[in-house]
Write an enzyme that holds these catalytic residues in place. Structure first.
Site, PDB file in Angstrom:
ATOM      1  N   ARG A 167       0.861  -1.176   0.000  1.00  0.00           N
ATOM      2  CA  ARG A 167       0.000   0.000   0.000  1.00  0.00           C
ATOM      3  C   ARG A 167       0.908   1.240   0.000  1.00  0.00           C
ATOM      4  O   ARG A 167       1.897   1.303   0.735  1.00  0.00           O
ATOM      5  CB  ARG A 167      -0.897   0.034   1.238  1.00  0.00           C
ATOM      6  N   GLU A 208      -3.439   7.322  -4.349  1.00  0.00           N
ATOM      7  CA  GLU A 208      -3.893   6.722  -5.612  1.00  0.00           C
ATOM      8  C   GLU A 208      -5.241   7.258  -6.051  1.00  0.00           C
ATOM      9  O   GLU A 208      -6.109   7.435  -5.195  1.00  0.00           O
ATOM     10  CB  GLU A 208      -4.027   5.199  -5.411  1.00  0.00           C
ATOM     11  N   HIS A 220      -1.018  -0.289  -9.937  1.00  0.00           N
ATOM     12  CA  HIS A 220      -1.611  -1.194  -8.948  1.00  0.00           C
ATOM     13  C   HIS A 220      -2.134  -2.471  -9.614  1.00  0.00           C
ATOM     14  O   HIS A 220      -3.345  -2.750  -9.593  1.00  0.00           O
ATOM     15  CB  HIS A 220      -2.713  -0.491  -8.142  1.00  0.00           C
TER      16      HIS A 220
HETATM   17  C1  DGY Z   1      -5.120  -6.438  -2.595  1.00  0.00           C
HETATM   18  O1  DGY Z   1      -5.738  -7.478  -2.820  1.00  0.00           O
HETATM   19  O2  DGY Z   1      -5.131  -5.890  -1.493  1.00  0.00           O
HETATM   20  C2  DGY Z   1      -4.330  -5.869  -3.731  1.00  0.00           C
HETATM   21  O3  DGY Z   1      -3.861  -4.617  -3.477  1.00  0.00           O
HETATM   22  C3  DGY Z   1      -5.085  -5.918  -5.042  1.00  0.00           C
HETATM   23  O4  DGY Z   1      -5.120  -7.221  -5.432  1.00  0.00           O
END
Ligand code: DGY
Length: 318
Positions: free
Chosen positions: A237, A266, A284
């Site tokens: 993240r 984002e 992402h």
């Molecule tokens: C998640 O699953 O948390 C990812 O960031 C996207 O697949």
């Protein structure tokens, strides 16, 4: 008896929609345009379940707007977009999609690591710009990956899958994770603190969830410990890294490069990052393979179906 209603905030792989149709009256926000907040609030008014994305903010206001809601099924393993505490207070099950995306996300972390180490994006651009005029002893020199040290921050499923891939490259693995059980880790992986990891690792890959403990875990202090050859990869993240400090570290070549799949705000990507040759930037896509996104969507569907049927869902977080 009418079927229970589910609102799906974006088009998802068809097999999951087909499965949902068996149980629910399904309503999908299928348009390419993003879902406006007012429209979202209205759409959940009569929903029994919600299948949402990591980009949907499932806060108090949204949960209060959905008096019949029994399940929030996130199409992601991360669930920092959901006010889980408030959902729990209201008796709403919150579900996610762990496991099915582990290997795919680990593959992408490695793709970023390799792209940074061997300057793949710069090299591709160089060829496309017709600048390649023959083999050169000093052309596009990167750094070796094999035999180096990988530092993994966050040793959950994905962190371990990334570490496992390092074995094939004959790498030393350091890891930092205050929550992981050292007893469950291969003995050759070395547990360490964050400072030492920043000092010693040639490649640092982040796989922690975003929580109040991990927000800005990597900032100016940590970049000061890294060296001019360190490569940072973030597929977890964005807010785990202080983006302003990262940009400064990259601009001043305090670290060699960064491979980023995620950003602090984002989908905004700062112009300073876009201008840097030593950053590889992706939108992402950690889990974005046809197979994995289908598995994720099916798991999100099964989560919602189980909750509505009064059964234990495959992955509930509260
Ligand atoms: C998640 O699953 O948390 C990812 O960031 C996207 O697949």
């Amino acid at each position: 008896m009418p079927k229970p209603k589910i609102f799906v905030t974006r088009n998802i792989p068809q097999p999951a929609l087909d499965r949902l149709e068996e149980v629910f009256d399904v309503s999908v926000h299928a348009s390419g345009a993003s879902l406006g907040r007012e429209e979202f609030l209205r759409a959940v008014e009569d929903a029994d379940a919600l299948l949402c994305l990591l980009t949907d903010s499932i806060d108090k206001e949204l949960l209060d707007a959905a008096p019949k809601l029994k399940c929030v099924s996130n199409l992601a393993v991360g669930y920092n977009n959901i006010d889980v505490r408030y959902a729990t207070q209201k008796g709403i099950a919150v579900c996610n999609t762990p496991g099915v995306l582990t290997e795919t996300t680990a593959d992408l972390a490695w793709a970023l690591l390799m792209a940074c180490a061997r300057r793949l994006v710069e090299a591709d651009k160089y060829v496309r710009e017709s600048r390649f005029d023959g083999w050169g002893p000093l052309l596009m020199l990167g750094v070796d990956v094999h035999g180096k040290t990988l530092g993994v921050i966050g040793m959950g499923r994905i962190g371990r899958a990334v570490a496992r891939r390092a074995e094939g490259f004959g790498m030393r693995v350091l890891w930092f994770d205050p929550k992981a059980d050292p007893g469950s880790m291969p003995p050759e992986y070395e547990r360490t603190d964050l400072e030492n990891l920043c000092l010693q690792a040639d490649f640092i890959s982040i796989h922690a969830p975003l929580t109040s403990d991990t927000r800005h875990l990597i900032g100016a202090q940590q970049f000061a410990l890294m060296g001019p050859k360190t490569i940072l990869v973030n597929t977890a993240r964005g807010p785990i890294v202080d983006e302003t400090a990262l940009i400064k570290a990259l601009q001043e070549k305090k670290i060699a490069a960064a491979g980023l799949d995620v950003y602090e705000r984002e989908p905004e990507v700062p112009a300073e990052l876009l201008a840097l040759d030593n950053a590889v930037l992706l939108p992402h896509i950690g889990s974005a393979s046809i197979e994995t996104r289908t598995q994720m969507a099916l798991m999100a569907a099964e989560n919602a179906i189980a909750v509505i049927n009064g059964q234990e869902p495959p992955a509930r977080v509260n």
